[in-house]
Design a protein around this motif. Structure first.
Motif, PDB file in Angstrom:
ATOM      1  N   GLY A  12      63.376 -15.578  35.385  1.00  0.00           N
ATOM      2  CA  GLY A  12      62.457 -14.715  34.658  1.00  0.00           C
ATOM      3  C   GLY A  12      63.174 -13.716  33.771  1.00  0.00           C
ATOM      4  N   VAL A  13      64.303 -13.185  34.267  1.00  0.00           N
ATOM      5  CA  VAL A  13      65.115 -12.266  33.457  1.00  0.00           C
ATOM      6  C   VAL A  13      65.614 -12.987  32.203  1.00  0.00           C
ATOM      7  CG1 VAL A  13      67.213 -10.866  33.388  1.00  0.00           C
ATOM      8  CG2 VAL A  13      65.812 -10.890  35.456  1.00  0.00           C
ATOM      9  N   LEU A  14      66.046 -14.241  32.372  1.00  0.00           N
ATOM     10  CA  LEU A  14      66.519 -15.021  31.231  1.00  0.00           C
ATOM     11  C   LEU A  14      65.414 -15.206  30.192  1.00  0.00           C
ATOM     12  CD1 LEU A  14      68.646 -17.879  32.891  1.00  0.00           C
ATOM     13  CD2 LEU A  14      69.452 -15.797  31.771  1.00  0.00           C
ATOM     14  N   ILE A  15      64.181 -15.438  30.676  1.00  0.00           N
ATOM     15  CA  ILE A  15      63.059 -15.609  29.755  1.00  0.00           C
ATOM     16  C   ILE A  15      62.803 -14.334  28.964  1.00  0.00           C
ATOM     17  CG2 ILE A  15      60.530 -15.779  29.713  1.00  0.00           C
ATOM     18  CD1 ILE A  15      61.892 -18.433  29.676  1.00  0.00           C
ATOM     19  N   ALA A  16      62.915 -13.181  29.634  1.00  0.00           N
ATOM     20  CA  ALA A  16      62.707 -11.901  28.940  1.00  0.00           C
ATOM     21  C   ALA A  16      63.736 -11.710  27.832  1.00  0.00           C
ATOM     22  CB  ALA A  16      62.782 -10.751  29.939  1.00  0.00           C
ATOM     23  N   VAL A  17      64.992 -12.029  28.140  1.00  0.00           N
ATOM     24  CA  VAL A  17      66.057 -11.885  27.143  1.00  0.00           C
ATOM     25  C   VAL A  17      65.850 -12.877  26.001  1.00  0.00           C
ATOM     26  CG1 VAL A  17      68.545 -12.066  26.737  1.00  0.00           C
ATOM     27  CG2 VAL A  17      67.704 -11.045  28.861  1.00  0.00           C
ATOM     28  N   GLN A  18      65.511 -14.123  26.349  1.00  0.00           N
ATOM     29  CA  GLN A  18      65.295 -15.138  25.319  1.00  0.00           C
ATOM     30  C   GLN A  18      64.121 -14.759  24.411  1.00  0.00           C
ATOM     31  OE1 GLN A  18      63.491 -18.887  26.443  1.00  0.00           O
ATOM     32  NE2 GLN A  18      64.886 -20.038  25.135  1.00  0.00           N
ATOM     33  N   SER A  19      63.057 -14.227  25.005  1.00  0.00           N
ATOM     34  CA  SER A  19      61.893 -13.830  24.212  1.00  0.00           C
ATOM     35  C   SER A  19      62.254 -12.735  23.220  1.00  0.00           C
ATOM     36  CB  SER A  19      60.767 -13.357  25.136  1.00  0.00           C
ATOM     37  OG  SER A  19      60.337 -14.400  25.973  1.00  0.00           O
ATOM     38  N   ARG A  20      63.081 -11.783  23.661  1.00  0.00           N
ATOM     39  CA  ARG A  20      63.505 -10.697  22.770  1.00  0.00           C
ATOM     40  C   ARG A  20      64.334 -11.252  21.613  1.00  0.00           C
ATOM     41  NH1 ARG A  20      64.748  -5.220  23.389  1.00  0.00           N
ATOM     42  NH2 ARG A  20      65.581  -4.431  21.417  1.00  0.00           N
ATOM     43  N   ILE A  21      65.268 -12.140  21.919  1.00  0.00           N
ATOM     44  CA  ILE A  21      66.122 -12.730  20.883  1.00  0.00           C
ATOM     45  C   ILE A  21      65.294 -13.554  19.904  1.00  0.00           C
ATOM     46  CG2 ILE A  21      67.940 -14.434  20.453  1.00  0.00           C
ATOM     47  CD1 ILE A  21      69.223 -13.527  23.084  1.00  0.00           C
ATOM     48  N   ASN A  22      64.426 -14.429  20.451  1.00  0.00           N
ATOM     49  CA  ASN A  22      63.628 -15.286  19.580  1.00  0.00           C
ATOM     50  C   ASN A  22      62.630 -14.481  18.758  1.00  0.00           C
ATOM     51  OD1 ASN A  22      64.953 -17.547  20.443  1.00  0.00           O
ATOM     52  ND2 ASN A  22      63.372 -18.211  21.871  1.00  0.00           N
ATOM     53  N   GLY A  23      62.127 -13.384  19.337  1.00  0.00           N
ATOM     54  CA  GLY A  23      61.208 -12.528  18.596  1.00  0.00           C
ATOM     55  C   GLY A  23      61.880 -11.894  17.393  1.00  0.00           C
ATOM     56  N   GLU A  24      63.092 -11.387  17.590  1.00  0.00           N
ATOM     57  CA  GLU A  24      63.826 -10.769  16.484  1.00  0.00           C
ATOM     58  C   GLU A  24      64.252 -11.821  15.460  1.00  0.00           C
ATOM     59  OE1 GLU A  24      66.795  -7.913  17.274  1.00  0.00           O
ATOM     60  OE2 GLU A  24      65.773  -7.051  19.011  1.00  0.00           O
ATOM     61  N   LEU A  25      64.614 -13.007  15.942  1.00  0.00           N
ATOM     62  CA  LEU A  25      64.993 -14.093  15.032  1.00  0.00           C
ATOM     63  C   LEU A  25      63.805 -14.493  14.164  1.00  0.00           C
ATOM     64  CD1 LEU A  25      66.951 -16.281  14.055  1.00  0.00           C
ATOM     65  CD2 LEU A  25      66.232 -17.677  16.005  1.00  0.00           C
ATOM     66  N   SER A  26      62.629 -14.595  14.799  1.00  0.00           N
ATOM     67  CA  SER A  26      61.418 -14.956  14.074  1.00  0.00           C
ATOM     68  C   SER A  26      61.092 -13.911  13.001  1.00  0.00           C
ATOM     69  CB  SER A  26      60.248 -15.089  15.054  1.00  0.00           C
ATOM     70  OG  SER A  26      59.052 -15.395  14.377  1.00  0.00           O
ATOM     71  N   ALA A  27      61.271 -12.636  13.349  1.00  0.00           N
ATOM     72  CA  ALA A  27      60.990 -11.565  12.394  1.00  0.00           C
ATOM     73  C   ALA A  27      61.952 -11.613  11.217  1.00  0.00           C
ATOM     74  CB  ALA A  27      61.078 -10.215  13.093  1.00  0.00           C
ATOM     75  N   ARG A  28      63.223 -11.902  11.478  1.00  0.00           N
ATOM     76  CA  ARG A  28      64.219 -11.965  10.410  1.00  0.00           C
ATOM     77  C   ARG A  28      63.982 -13.162   9.485  1.00  0.00           C
ATOM     78  NH1 ARG A  28      69.342  -9.212  10.977  1.00  0.00           N
ATOM     79  NH2 ARG A  28      69.253  -7.707  12.686  1.00  0.00           N
ATOM     80  N   MET A  29      63.574 -14.288  10.094  1.00  0.00           N
ATOM     81  CA  MET A  29      63.344 -15.494   9.297  1.00  0.00           C
ATOM     82  C   MET A  29      61.955 -15.506   8.673  1.00  0.00           C
ATOM     83  SD  MET A  29      65.069 -18.492  11.634  1.00  0.00           S
ATOM     84  CE  MET A  29      64.746 -19.708  10.365  1.00  0.00           C
TER      85      MET A  29
END
Length: 309
Positions: A12-29
């Motif tokens: 679950g911790v990994l999912i939280a970190v991945q969601s944060r990374i993918n969220g910022e990546l999505s915003a940048r792209m």
């Protein structure tokens, strides 16, 4: 057994970190679908490198298809990765309409509800679990915990019965995917081989969606420019998440895995807000209360896994 529960929480911790990374990546792209493809394709590259240097992963991967050819594993079940990719695609469509908080709560409600069912029918292949009052109460408490944790982020102006229904439906795909991965892993005997299969099918599905979209819209394909180094970490984290979850659900069941992983996800969100907060981040008492309530759900579930037939 407690080691597996810790493993579930860490997932679950990994999912939280991945969601944060993918969220910022999505915003940048500025394109969620293309961001998902970057995440999946980098994850696929990473797990392919693992397979290149580890013979046991290659053997495990071949064992999956050997099991299919022997009719031990139904063909349709090896498409588990499509369910994960479909969830991402639905998330791409729903989040801009409903908001992140409502989507998170609704999709986790779907995951928790379907977890009761997949454990009951024995979709993992390791036996069936009786749907008891304790298991239902634990599921309800866990959903309430997520509602509490996101309470200060709700905006009722974003509320839509249709989009919330879609989010719940998308959440059920994740629950089924976890069960299928557990069964696939019982044949591969190698969790990274299970991850490899998931990323091959998931990436292929997202690329097909992107091609279809390119025919009907004016979106450019793969709007990738120079980006931060961490943009490639989301997929890598996903490789480990699928590998860990495939092992854990085989032994604790999908519901118990979901209960602990939700708790881990909320703890991970809290740690992110403390260690690498975004501008204007305030540590929410709702999030802390949600974490405590999540583990009340775990306590409510108790030892019900031993009721598995």
């Amino acid at each position: 057994m407690f080691r597996l529960e810790l493993l579930s929480a860490f997932s679950g911790v990994l999912i939280a970190v991945q969601s944060r990374i993918n969220g910022e990546l999505s915003a940048r792209m500025n394109d969620s679908l293309e961001a998902a493809i970057v995440s999946f394709s980098t994850g696929l590259t990473f797990v392919c490198l693992i397979a290149l240097f580890r013979k046991d992963v290659r053997v495990g991967f071949s064992q999956i298809f050997k099991s299919v050819s022997l009719k031990q594993l139904p063909k349709w079940r090896i498409g588990a990765g499509v369910l994960g990719a479909s969830f991402v695609a639905m998330q791409t469509h729903v989040v801009p309409i409903s908001g992140v908080a409502l989507f998170t709560v609704a999709s986790l409600a779907g995951q928790t509800a379907i977890s009761l069912w997949v454990d009951h029918v024995g979709l993992i292949g390791t036996g069936r679990s009786i749907i008891t009052k304790r298991r239902v109460i634990a599921a309800v408490v866990t959903v309430l915990a997520v509602v509490v944790s996101a309470w200060n982020r709700f905006s009722m102006s974003d509320f839509s019965i249709l989009t919330i229904g879609l989010a719940v439906f998308a959440g059920t795909w994740v629950g089924v995917q976890r069960a299928l991965n557990g069964q696939i892993n019982s044949y591969s005997k190698q969790s990274f081989a299970t991850s490899l299969l998931n990323f091959i099918t998931g990436t292929s599905f997202l690329l097909i969606l992107l091609l279809i979209r390119s025919f009907f819209t004016d979106h450019s394909i793969m709007n990738i420019t120079t980006g931060p180094w961490w943009m490639f970490l989301g997929g890598t984290i996903g490789v480990f998440y699928i590998a860990l979850s495939a092992v854990a659900v085989q032994h604790v069941g999908v519901l118990e895995f979901t209960l602990f992983s939700v708790g881990g996800m909320l703890i991970g969100s809290l740690l992110i807000d403390i260690i690498v907060p975004t501008q204007g981040t305030v540590i929410s008492g709702y999030l802390i209360a949600g974490i405590l309530l999540t583990y009340l759900g775990v306590i409510a579930n108790g030892q019900s896994r031993f009721s598995r037939k």
